[in-house]
Design a protein around this motif. Structure first.
Motif, short mmCIF file in Angstrom:
data_model
loop_
_atom_site.label_atom_id
_atom_site.label_comp_id
_atom_site.label_asym_id
_atom_site.label_seq_id
_atom_site.Cartn_x
_atom_site.Cartn_y
_atom_site.Cartn_z
N VAL A 205 0.87 -1.22 0.04
CA VAL A 205 0.00 -0.13 -0.03
C VAL A 205 1.05 1.19 0.05
O VAL A 205 1.62 1.49 0.82
CB VAL A 205 -0.89 -0.05 1.41
CG1 VAL A 205 -1.66 1.34 1.35
CG2 VAL A 205 -1.45 -1.20 1.35
N GLY A 208 -2.96 5.51 1.20
CA GLY A 208 -4.20 5.34 1.68
C GLY A 208 -5.12 5.91 0.91
O GLY A 208 -4.98 7.04 0.43
N ASP A 210 -9.97 6.29 0.54
CA ASP A 210 -11.05 5.35 0.28
C ASP A 210 -12.24 5.65 -0.62
O ASP A 210 -13.21 4.92 -0.85
CB ASP A 210 -11.90 5.86 1.78
CG ASP A 210 -11.20 5.12 3.21
OD1 ASP A 210 -10.54 4.34 2.72
OD2 ASP A 210 -11.08 5.85 4.20
N THR A 213 -9.64 2.52 -5.74
CA THR A 213 -8.13 1.97 -5.66
C THR A 213 -7.57 1.90 -7.12
O THR A 213 -8.01 1.68 -7.93
CB THR A 213 -8.27 0.74 -5.03
OG1 THR A 213 -9.16 0.75 -4.01
CG2 THR A 213 -6.96 0.02 -4.96
N ARG A 239 -6.60 5.23 -3.19
CA ARG A 239 -5.60 4.14 -2.50
C ARG A 239 -4.84 3.72 -3.73
O ARG A 239 -5.23 3.51 -4.65
CB ARG A 239 -6.43 3.04 -1.87
CG ARG A 239 -5.59 1.96 -1.53
CD ARG A 239 -6.30 0.89 -0.94
NE ARG A 239 -7.48 1.28 0.24
CZ ARG A 239 -8.24 0.69 0.81
NH1 ARG A 239 -8.43 -0.60 0.72
NH2 ARG A 239 -9.46 1.07 1.48
N THR A 261 -13.58 0.69 -1.13
CA THR A 261 -13.63 2.00 -2.22
C THR A 261 -14.49 1.59 -3.24
O THR A 261 -15.23 0.68 -3.32
CB THR A 261 -12.13 2.23 -2.81
OG1 THR A 261 -11.62 1.09 -3.69
CG2 THR A 261 -11.08 2.03 -1.67
#
Lengths: 334, 292
Positions: A205, A208, A210, A213, A239, A261
């Motif tokens: 990752v 980060g 939400d 992605t 993300r 997400t």
């Protein structure tokens, strides 16, 4: 044209226009340095190549360990079989060749002698994807991830930068089963940090978020990070997952992205028919309805026209801007 | 993974000791008897499984017997141990003959042969190293064994081992280009610890090799690719033993073993259809009678 000649035709040198102000590096140098370092520590390390001493960056290795550099000439099928035979004597062979010739010419050897036989050979696909630019589709290998992913029993690693390339080489040397490493030639900036560790079968990752992605591999990771930065400007928190391991696949990370997400974009310097994007799609397709989020798979769908690597990445919609557009499209149209 | 049959290993060791001390006549008789048992085992396995490659199993049986009962320095209780020889059957479709030979040496219990090609058996139609001790690499697709053997010969040299690597190729298999890549490397790297055996039965799946994509002049071709060539009758144990001696020159040895496909059973010998035909119950009885 041979790989040596291809290497001398410097079609892709220079910096990436996506990040002109950031220094960029050829992952082959990190690959060669790490291999040499390991060879000094462990006499079981050997290198095997198909006349590609130069383009696989093995010149220093040959100088220091002439007996442990086996150049079988332009004969990829034999090269892969030789790797299996060396592994069966407890040696740790790094079998290096331009990825199109390694994975296409010797695919049955990779299947039968390496993956099915479980000889712990490290296959090093040098200068993969579109790295050979103007030399054309004969020298491109956007297919390698699809082909290798179809085989059980072999890890597939696509390092995103210098540090990760080093870690991939060291991890493969320790791993008791076969590994394919895609060693990039197109220069990329550093995307991992001092503390980041390559973990087998895990996405990293890098950022980060939400809202959506972005899952990217290799060359596309730095572009995904730039895209995420631009998306933030319009209020979208992305993300970013670095898919260094395509196999084993990080199913948990994909599921988490789907549940947490609202959309997923994948980006890779590979064909969409069976690479990272196809792998992600197959996971999402089996999830329950609420998690079956909109997906955009960025990659290649046809043989490349003439152009530099940089040009072709743009041609196939693999710039940071293309990632931004795909993200916005997925979020607004579902 | 199948496991060692230690009692059988002991019987095999005793026979090897006997063979080493035998007169030439006794030696021939003992080897012929072992090869006959292998062929009988193959007939039963293929009859039970309802499939297999009996013609090639029979042409290679005397070669396998000579290797495992006499020539190879191997320890069935510790396959691939340091200092032991290595063997690859590149013509992997003749697995029944290989399995019978390995079981006879105790690599795994003889009763496992009854499971040949049954669902979930370790004994697939082509050999698998992750399931069968004594199998060095998975073969089946042709043109794969020799490159791996070349890598093993290089590996032996790099690790300072006096291991010799033996690989058996079908003759039709030489139509695969990968073999010629490997031959170039074997002579270039002067692999005098490598013995390449060609089971020259002159037939491939559908026709004679010379009517398909001819191999002759095979001796001259192998010599031109840098091998020390030895041509022998592949059913003459004395000649095979002699042909498997270490290289006389600083290069790989290629043994062209002239054989008969279906050797040992009158109605199968040199008949193209017996590449993978399955004997009827009557033919099975007849074959076992001839191999008694």
């Amino acid at each position: 044209m041979s790989t040596e000649a291809a290497n001398m035709t410097s079609s892709t040198g220079g910096s990436n226009t996506v990040s002109a102000d950031v220094p960029v590096y050829d992952n082959r140098a990190a690959f060669a340095d790490e291999l040499l370092r390991l060879a000094r520590e462990d006499e079981r390390i050997v290198a095997v190549c198909n006349d590609s001493v130069g383009s696989s960056n093995l010149v220093a290795f040959r100088q220091e360990f002439p007996d442990r550099l086996i150049n079988v000439g332009i004969a990829e099928q034999n090269m892969v079989g030789v790797g299996a035979g060396l592994a069966s004597f407890g040696l740790i062979p790094f079998v290096c060749a331009a990825s199109p010739f390694l994975t296409a010419r010797a695919l049955e050897q990779i299947k039968a002698d390496i993956a099915y036989s479980q000889h712990p050979v490290i296959l090093c696909g040098m200068s993969p994807g579109l790295a050979y630019g103007e030399l054309g589709p004969t020298h491109h290998s956007p297919e390698d991830l699809s082909w290798l992913r179809a085989l059980p029993g072999i890890d597939i690693v696509v390092p995103a930068d210098r540090r990760q390339t080093r870690q991939a080489v060291a991890a493969a040397a320790r791993h008791p089963r076969p590994t394919f490493i895609r060693v990039g030639r197109f220069k990329v900036p550093d995307v991992t940090t001092e503390t980041s560790r390559l973990r087998r079968g895990k996405f990293d990752v890098l950022r980060g978020g939400d809202d959506l992605t972005i899952i990217a591999a290799g060359t596309l990771v730095s572009r995904a990070l730039i895209a995420a930065e631009r998306l933030r400007a319009s209020g979208v928190e992305a993300r970013v997952l670095n898919a260094a391991y395509i196999a084993p696949l990080d199913i948990d990370a994909i599921r988490a992205a789907a549940f947490e997400t609202r959309a997923i974009v994948t980006a890779e310097e590979a064909n969409v028919s069976g690479g990272l994007g196809a792998a992600v799609a197959s996971v999402i397709g089996e999830l329950p309805a609420p998690a079956r989020v909109p997906l955009r798979v960025l990659g290649m769908r046809e043989f490349a026209p003439t152009g530099s690597t940089e040009f072709l990445l743009g041609h196939f919609g693999l710039t940071a801007e293309d990632v931004v557009k795909a993200a916005e499209d997925a979020l607004s149209h579902g | 993974m199948l496991s060692t049959d230690h009692a059988q290993v002991e019987r095999w060791r005793k026979r090897r000791t006997q063979l080493a001390a035998a007169t030439p006549d006794q030696r021939r008789e003992l080897l012929a008897d072992t090869a006959r048992q292998t062929r009988r085992s193959v007939v039963r396995m293929i009859r039970t499984a309802g499939q297999g490659h009996i013609g090639g199993d029979f042409s290679v049986a005397d070669i396998l017997t000579t290797l495992f009962s006499y020539t190879l320095r191997v320890d069935p209780a510790a396959p691939s141990a340091r200092g032991t020889d290595r063997f690859i059957l590149s013509k992997g479709h003749c697995a029944a003959s290989l399995y019978s030979t390995l079981a006879d040496a105790g690599y795994f219990p003889v009763r496992a042969l009854e499971t040949f090609m049954r669902p979930l058996s370790e004994l697939n139609g082509h050999p698998n190293r992750t399931k069968i001790p004594g199998v060095e690499t998975n073969t089946g697709p042709l043109g794969h064994g020799l490159p791996v053997a070349v890598g093993q010969a290089m590996g032996a040299r790099l690790t300072g081992s006096d291991t010799r690597v033996f690989v058996v190729l079908g003759d039709g298999e030489l139509q695969e280009g990968s073999n010629w890549e490997a031959l170039m490397a074997a002579s270039h790297f002067r692999l005098d610890n490598l013995v390449i055996i060609v089971d020259r039965n002159r037939l491939q799946q559908g026709a004679r090799t010379e009517d398909t994509n001819g191999l002759e002049p095979l001796e001259a071709r192998l010599r031109a690719f840098g091998c020390e060539v030895r041509r022998v009758d592949g059913h003459d144990f004395d000649a095979l033993i002699e042909a498997f001696r270490p290289a006389g020159e600083n290069r790989p040895v290629a043994v062209i073993a002239d054989t008969v496909k279906g050797k040992g059973v009158s109605f199968m010998e040199d008949r193209v259809e017996w590449h993978h035909k399955v004997p009827t119950p009557e033919q099975t009885d007849q074959a076992l009678k001839e191999l008694a």
